[in-house]
Design an enzyme around this catalytic site. Structure first.
Site, short mmCIF file in Angstrom:
data_model
loop_
_atom_site.label_atom_id
_atom_site.label_comp_id
_atom_site.label_asym_id
_atom_site.label_seq_id
_atom_site.Cartn_x
_atom_site.Cartn_y
_atom_site.Cartn_z
N GLU A 196 0.81 -1.22 0.00
CA GLU A 196 0.00 0.00 0.00
C GLU A 196 0.84 1.26 0.00
OE1 GLU A 196 -3.26 2.12 2.97
OE2 GLU A 196 -3.00 -0.05 3.03
N ASP A 197 1.97 1.27 0.74
CA ASP A 197 2.70 2.51 0.99
C ASP A 197 4.09 2.58 0.37
OD1 ASP A 197 0.56 3.43 2.47
OD2 ASP A 197 1.37 2.76 4.38
#
Length: 737
Positions: free
Chosen positions: A96-97
């Site tokens: 996600e990051d």
């Protein structure tokens, strides 16, 4: 010393402390107690990879971001989870990051880890989505990933717990939003899966951040009471230990105060004052066997007076999440009410860990330990079905919320099969729990040999048989009383398909009319023009075009214009849509003016609602014009049928029996009364407001004449109608004659 320097020093000291408490070495020291060296090495490798991926990222608290995944892994390590779960916890934010992709994680750490990490990752928010819609889509993705591997939700719960522990750095509004989500979604999920260690802390942290003032007040009150009774817990513990030992029952007794959120919820739901909360103190008695549980219960009841209606045997009838225990509430020392829970060591372990017990080391695979996982998988199988029937993520989450509060009721089929339902569930909920087709065709139920309505709430131990009819189908009123997510989603699924069919039929009629005004025919349309239209509208076929017209999302006149392609032919007179009263949900009759057959009417197209029919002189119907497509010409069909609601206002002498006489007069004209409101007016005159059903204006006229004949009636009018006349005036004319 300058403030920025002081801030950097504070961050450095905090990071150093966090490294000691939550760094990889601190995590490994926990893992060494139950994991082999080769698996610990993989955990270390995951840390190195995660630290490299998150390099340069910092949390709002100031420390490097990698300490958050390590803290999540630490929570799971204290639950003695397997190394795959711990690796996924350390990497849970890399997809996600960071630039890391799912296939890269799978290549280095395996498909299981990649699936868990991907399941925890939130979906990117679409430009046309609200925050709530994006959140619902991400939660639906999480729940579906959880159906394949329950470790997905374990990582997410640990992630949420650490975020709640460090929520103080967030702005007030975000703290309350995150806390609300925790109380409404994540704490109930932990409860549903039987993981009470996580659930209790999530609830207390959520309560403190969602309602900080209430939390402070309640905490002070609990501490004040605890200060006055500080010896009570120790006294009860000592007495129970001594008495159980005398009876030859080996037991461990633990006393505690109930968590604040539990106390708050009990006060709120039962409208109690703080001093009226019953079981502020709880005691847990842990024994070796189920037989010892019941013997210990007898000992406890001999020591303190039990409150009979506050006893529950969750050993014989486990909760839906696999929880087993005996619960009893008693009058303790000095009249203080206490709750005692009695269970075996294995039952206590399952009560604390729930589904997590399946992966914990040094545990057998006996049936008792597998029960929470089996119950969880049954629940998840239901979610898969709900997801299959629910296109909208918001509706899916609403169904999930319904199922997240598993206070149960147990009922029996005529063949003796036991069904577990949520507390307050109705006969219709049971029908849908057995089979969707049974629910769709249900009309009533035999409950303990008594014929009852489908809306009847069920109680423990009842025997229920569902009565069906071939012609029956779900209707929207069922949504007002069903309690289970499966029933709600099945009803909504049926209604959407029903409305879609009705919208398609209506859309076809509207487009046929619009084409006729242009001298065209739907049956004779050029296939090439249809293909161009579908590409322009980005619809797969004409059925979808009809549906979008019928529910008001597209205007028939505009679609007809696109199909016209330069043709200027037109008919002499535009046709009006004939309303038959059988169009279903695609045609709605306005509640402001309540049109009935015989009234002059106009139609207004409302997006998502289809056509709304108003009386021609209704102000709410005077919206838009035919050229813009917001209005459509409508007339009553010669074949119109059905019953239509009309509001009457009756003024009469304020004497006993007025309503009864009016109701009798209406019944003589075969009118049904749906609603009555009575209002006194000037003492001697009473006013009745009645919602009745009629077939047309002729039927309405006969009914009005019948009511006007009553000697006690002064005036009767149709609400919103200026043509009605008072009975007083009529009688005056008759007197003159």
């Amino acid at each position: 010393m300058e403030l920025p320097v002081i801030s950097r020093l504070n961050t450095a000291f905090r990071t150093s402390r966090i490294t000691r408490e939550f760094g990889i070495d601190a995590l490994v020291s926990v893992l060494e107690s139950y994991l082999p060296d080769d698996e610990i090495a993989i955990v270390r490798e995951a840390h190195e990879y995660g630290a490299a991926m998150h390099a340069g990222q910092f949390r709002k608290t100031g420390e490097p971001y990698i300490f958050h995944p390590l803290a999540v892994a630490r929570i799971l390590a204290e639950m003695r989870m397997d190394y795959t779960t711990l690796v996924a916890a350390i990497l849970h934010d890399v997809i996600e990051d960071t630039p890391a992709a799912k296939h890269e994680v799978a290549e280095r750490f395996g498909e299981e880890v990649a699936h868990i990490v991907d399941g925890v990752s939130k979906l990117d928010r679409a430009t046309d989505q609200s925050r709530e819609e994006a959140q619902a889509e991400s939660l639906r993705k999480l729940m579906m990933a959880m159906t394949d591997d329950l470790r997905v939700i374990l990582v997410k719960l640990a992630d949420r717990l650490h975020n709640m522990r460090t929520l103080a750095t967030m702005a007030t509004e975000k703290r309350r939003r995150v806390a609300r989500e925790t109380l409404e979604i994540y704490a109930p999920i932990a409860h549903r899966l039987g993981i009470h260690t996580l659930r209790n802390e999530l609830e207390d942290l959520g309560f403190a951040n969602r309602y900080p003032k209430r939390h402070r007040v309640l905490k002070r009150s609990v501490e004040a009471v605890a200060g006055r009774r500080k010896d009570l817990i120790r006294e009860v513990e000592d007495k129970l230990n001594r008495r159980l030992s005398e009876e030859g029952i080996g037991a461990a007794v633990f006393g505690r105060r109930k968590n604040l959120y539990g106390v708050y919820q009990k006060m709120r739901k039962k409208h109690l004052r703080f001093l009226d909360v019953m079981d502020l103190y709880g005691f847990r008695v842990i024994v070796d066997s189920e037989d010892a549980c019941y013997r210990a219960l007898g000992v406890v009841h001999s020591m303190y007076q039990p409150i009979s209606e506050q006893f529950n045997d969750y050993i014989a009838c486990p909760k839906v999440n696999g929880y087993q225990s005996l619960h009893t509430t008693l009058i303790g020392p000095k009249g203080v009410k206490i709750e005692v829970q009695i269970r075996t060591r294995d039952q206590n372990h399952i009560a604390e860990s729930g589904v997590a017990a399946h992966w914990q080391y040094k545990l057998g695979r006996d049936q008792a330990r597998q029960a929470p996982e089996q119950r969880a998988r049954e629940w998840l199988a239901g979610l898969v079905e709900v997801n299959r029937r629910t296109a909208n993520a918001m509706d899916f989450m609403e169904s999930v919320r319904v199922d997240l509060f598993p206070d149960e009721v147990y009922v029996f089929s005529p063949k003796g099969q036991i069904y577990r339902l949520v507390k307050g569930a109705t006969a219709l909920d049971l029908a849908y729990a057995i089979h969707t087709d049974l629910g769709n065709s249900a009309v009533s139920a035999w409950i303990d040999d008594h014929l009852q309505a489908l809306s009847t709430p069920l109680s423990n131990g009842q025997q229920v048989r569902i009565v069906t009819a071939r012609h029956q189908s779900p209707n929207a009123t069922w949504l007002n009383f069903v309690k289970t997510g499966k029933a709600r989603s099945a009803i909504l699924h049926h209604l959407r398909h029903q409305r879609a069919d009705e919208s398609r039929r209506l859309g076809r009629r509207l487009l046929t009319m619009a084409l006729h005004e242009r001298g065209m025919s739907l049956r004779k349309l050029d296939p090439d023009k249809i293909e161009v239209l579908l590409k322009t509208l980005k619809e797969p076929d004409m059925e979808r075009v009809f549906e979008s017209i019928g529910n008001g999302r597209r205007m028939a006149s505009l679609v007809a214009h696109q199909l016209e392609s330069g043709s200027t032919a037109s008919s002499d007179k535009p046709h009006a849509l004939a309303i038959e009263g059988t169009e279903g949900m695609a045609v709605e009759f306005a509640g402001c003016c309540r049109p009935i057959p015989g009234d002059r009417i106009r139609g207004v197209i409302r997006s998502g609602r289809g056509i709304v029919i108003h009386q021609a002189n209704c102000k709410n119907g005077l919206v838009g014009d035919r050229q813009s497509g917001t209005q459509v010409d409508v007339v009553w069909s010669e074949n119109v049928n059905g019953e239509y609601p009309v509001e009457l206002r009756v003024q009469g002498e304020n004497k006993r029996g007025l309503l009864g006489r009016v109701a009798t007069a209406l019944a003589e004209e075969e009118c049904s009364i749906d609603h009555v409101k009575i209002k006194d007016k000037q003492g001697d005159i009473a006013e009745l407001s009645l919602l009745v059903t009629v077939s047309d204006r002729t039927h309405l006229s006969r009914m009005l004449r019948q009511v006007r004949k009553l000697p006690s009636v002064v005036k009767v009018v149709r609400a919103g109608s200026e043509s009605s006349v008072s009975d007083a005036a009529q009688r005056s004319k008759q007197d003159k004659k």
